[in-house]
Enzyme design. Structure first.
Site, mmCIF file in Angstrom:
data_model
loop_
_atom_site.group_PDB
_atom_site.id
_atom_site.type_symbol
_atom_site.label_atom_id
_atom_site.label_comp_id
_atom_site.label_asym_id
_atom_site.label_seq_id
_atom_site.Cartn_x
_atom_site.Cartn_y
_atom_site.Cartn_z
ATOM 1 N N ASN A 134 0.796 -1.235 0.000
ATOM 2 C CA ASN A 134 0.000 0.000 0.000
ATOM 3 C C ASN A 134 0.829 1.287 0.000
ATOM 4 O O ASN A 134 0.428 2.283 -0.593
ATOM 5 C CB ASN A 134 -1.056 -0.011 1.120
ATOM 6 C CG ASN A 134 -0.480 -0.146 2.487
ATOM 7 O OD1 ASN A 134 0.628 -0.663 2.660
ATOM 8 N ND2 ASN A 134 -1.205 0.300 3.490
ATOM 9 N N LYS A 157 11.489 -8.789 1.128
ATOM 10 C CA LYS A 157 10.468 -9.608 0.463
ATOM 11 C C LYS A 157 9.236 -8.698 0.373
ATOM 12 O O LYS A 157 8.528 -8.483 1.346
ATOM 13 C CB LYS A 157 10.162 -10.878 1.270
ATOM 14 C CG LYS A 157 9.238 -11.854 0.532
ATOM 15 C CD LYS A 157 7.778 -11.497 0.730
ATOM 16 C CE LYS A 157 6.800 -12.378 -0.005
ATOM 17 N NZ LYS A 157 6.184 -11.752 -1.190
ATOM 18 N N GLU A 231 4.242 -4.463 12.406
ATOM 19 C CA GLU A 231 3.328 -3.328 12.245
ATOM 20 C C GLU A 231 2.142 -3.889 11.467
ATOM 21 O O GLU A 231 2.258 -4.172 10.281
ATOM 22 C CB GLU A 231 4.048 -2.202 11.512
ATOM 23 C CG GLU A 231 3.370 -0.870 11.670
ATOM 24 C CD GLU A 231 2.337 -0.630 10.598
ATOM 25 O OE1 GLU A 231 1.158 -0.970 10.861
ATOM 26 O OE2 GLU A 231 2.697 -0.137 9.544
ATOM 27 N N CYS A 265 -3.121 1.446 6.930
ATOM 28 C CA CYS A 265 -3.361 0.918 8.272
ATOM 29 C C CYS A 265 -3.746 2.043 9.226
ATOM 30 O O CYS A 265 -4.507 1.833 10.156
ATOM 31 C CB CYS A 265 -2.135 0.165 8.777
ATOM 32 S SG CYS A 265 -0.631 1.132 8.681
HETATM 33 O O1 LIG Z 1 -0.647 0.556 6.232
HETATM 34 C C1 LIG Z 1 0.089 1.322 6.936
HETATM 35 C C2 LIG Z 1 0.245 2.663 6.448
HETATM 36 C C3 LIG Z 1 1.340 3.495 7.021
HETATM 37 C C4 LIG Z 1 1.303 4.780 6.306
HETATM 38 C C5 LIG Z 1 2.281 5.755 6.792
HETATM 39 O O2 LIG Z 1 3.226 5.413 7.451
HETATM 40 O O3 LIG Z 1 2.115 6.931 6.502
#
Ligand SMILES: O=CCCCC(=O)O
Length: 473
Positions: A134, A157, A231, A265
């Protein structure tokens, strides 16, 4: 999942990649181990220079890399460029602060009968990073910048749908001047992670991804006693109290929910609004969500592009269908557009009840679930009932409420009158099933360092009498 670049805007697969063979993986591991032996001894000033060179190269590559990210996972070009800028900022942050953070930390030598006592921070070795699609550059960089500053070696990975972004990252560090093999991208499927993690040449692992993926990596790492940082998911609450500036809160709520096409997230996912302002906030939030341009992620006017995968879009649709079937109201959105690509519009659901999946699961798409509450305590209680505890947001001008929120919310990060955002300057991470450990700042760098205690007694020619080592035993 095949290792491939498939454009979510069209659904077309543009390029596929073969996973590494067993022999190629073995060679990569051997090269990583060899690199770790020499890289740990490189002067800190060389690492600083290479980090700065990587930041400059990223700046220069921005347009091409942003296009690649948009092609592989559908984020808007604008968002991709912002992500690249943040990666360059993180590289520069560690270049600037790393040397100080790596200095030995003096301790009270006299208290332990020593001539010198200190903690020296040493690299742990080869670290496996399992990363999601993402934020394909940022999440990997958030690991890589501190790891390389620390003297560790990285094996990435990456998610199978962002192979070209993953390969670019290894190439970036190579062209910035880092020694060969200090950062390698492994094109492997998730079934091969266990082999890599169990390998004696790999010291530790970091994973950003789903809770089941985290459980699996943590279980293997536990079996072989290796350090992990996890995380995982988030279902961040966004609480709006009567004293809030509602228009501003609604603007930020829209960004907090729809950033990255709703796939973050730390996106705000559950909105708890005090009954006294619920009607007004819902109206503002709905108007602003409905006004967001959805479409071609390459168009600078677009705010919401496609979801990254077809199955991700199907999941989001299923969450909305489940809520509607159980009595939720769709205030805005709720229907996929009739066009190619994996689009889903910003959607607002109200009338949420505990039977609905959106009540306590993470929706990875631009769907906001709005709860009306009678007090801050009630909002915090429902929010804390969720298994996740990553970010959290409160909108209030009341000092007492702010203090209560910061004290009681079960989250790794608490933002007041703003939205949860990661900054190179602040630690990032969660509690409960959102994972453990911290990324960024000195905390992130030290997760993968041996904090070695050093105790040095007086030289024998200076010792007057007795055993100096027994002072506090
Ligand atoms: O899915 C987690 C996103 C983290 C986004 C960020 O660190 O800005």
């Amino acid at each position: 999942m095949a290792i491939a670049t498939t454009d979510p805007t069209t659904g077309q697969t543009l390029r596929t990649f073969d996973p590494l063979t067993d022999e190629q993986l073995e060679e990569a591991l051997a090269r990583a181990a060899a690199a770790a032996r020499s890289y740990r001894l490189t002067p800190v000033e060389d690492r600083v220079r290479w980090l700065r060179a990587a930041a400059d190269a990223l700046d220069a590559d921005t347009d091409d890399v942003a296009e690649l990210m948009t092609t592989e996972m559908g984020k808007t070009l604008t968002a991709a460029k912002a992500e690249i800028g943040k990666c360059a900022a993180a590289l520069r942050w560690y270049a600037e602060h790393g040397p100080t953070l790596l200095e030995p930390e003096p301790k009270d030598a006299g208290a332990v009968g020593a001539e010198q006592a200190y903690v020296t921070y040493q690299p742990i070795g080869v670290v496996l990073a399992v990363m999601p699609w993402n934020f394909p550059l940022w999440q990997a960089m958030r690991f890589a910048a501190p790891a390389l500053m620390a003297g560790n070696v990285g094996l990435l990975k990456h998610a199978s749908n962002v192979p070209q972004t993953a390969l670019y990252l290894a190439e970036l560090f190579r062209k910035a001047g880092f020694p060969d093999d200090v950062f390698q991208t492994l094109l492997i499927g998730s079934g091969t992670i266990e082999r890599v993690l169990r390998d004696d040449r790999v010291a530790a692992a970091t994973l950003t991804g789903s809770a089941p993926a985290g459980q699996s990596v943590a279980a293997i790492a536990g079996d072989v006693l290796k350090k992990t940082v996890l995380e995982l998911g988030g279902a961040d609450p966004f609480i709006v109290m009567p004293s809030a500036d509602l228009d501003r809160a609604a603007d930020v709520a829209v960004t907090a929910r729809c950033q990255n096409n709703g796939q973050s997230c730390i996106a705000a996912k559950r909105f708890f609004v005090h009954r006294d302002v619920a009607e007004e906030f819902t109206r503002l939030f709905a108007e602003k969500l409905a006004a967001l341009p959805v479409g071609d992620p390459r168009d600078p006017a677009t705010k919401v592009g496609p979801l990254a995968t077809e199955s991700g879009r199907d999941d989001v649709e299923a969450y909305v269908a489940d809520a509607v079937e159980k009595g939720a109201t769709v205030v805005v959105g709720g229907q996929r557009p009739d066009r190619p690509g994996w689009f889903y519009p910003p959607t607002l659901l109200t009338g949420i009840t505990p039977e609905m999946r959106v009540y306590d699961e993470e929706v990875f798409g631009p769907v906001a679930a709005l709860f009306t509450v009678d007090s801050l305590g009630e909002a915090i209680e429902i929010a804390n009932g969720h298994p996740y505890g990553l970010g959290s947001n409160l909108w209030s001008e009341d000092e007492g409420e702010r203090a209560e929120f910061v004290r009681d919310i079960a989250a790794g990060m608490a933002f007041v009158n703003g939205m949860t955002t990661s900054y190179p300057e602040l630690p990032f991470g969660g509690v409960k099933q959102s994972g453990y450990g911290r990324e960024l700042t000195e905390l992130g760098m030290r997760e993968f360092m041996n904090a070695k205690t050093v105790w040095v007694g007086p030289r024998s020619d200076q010792q007057s009498s007795g055993d100096t080592a027994t002072a506090s035993e």
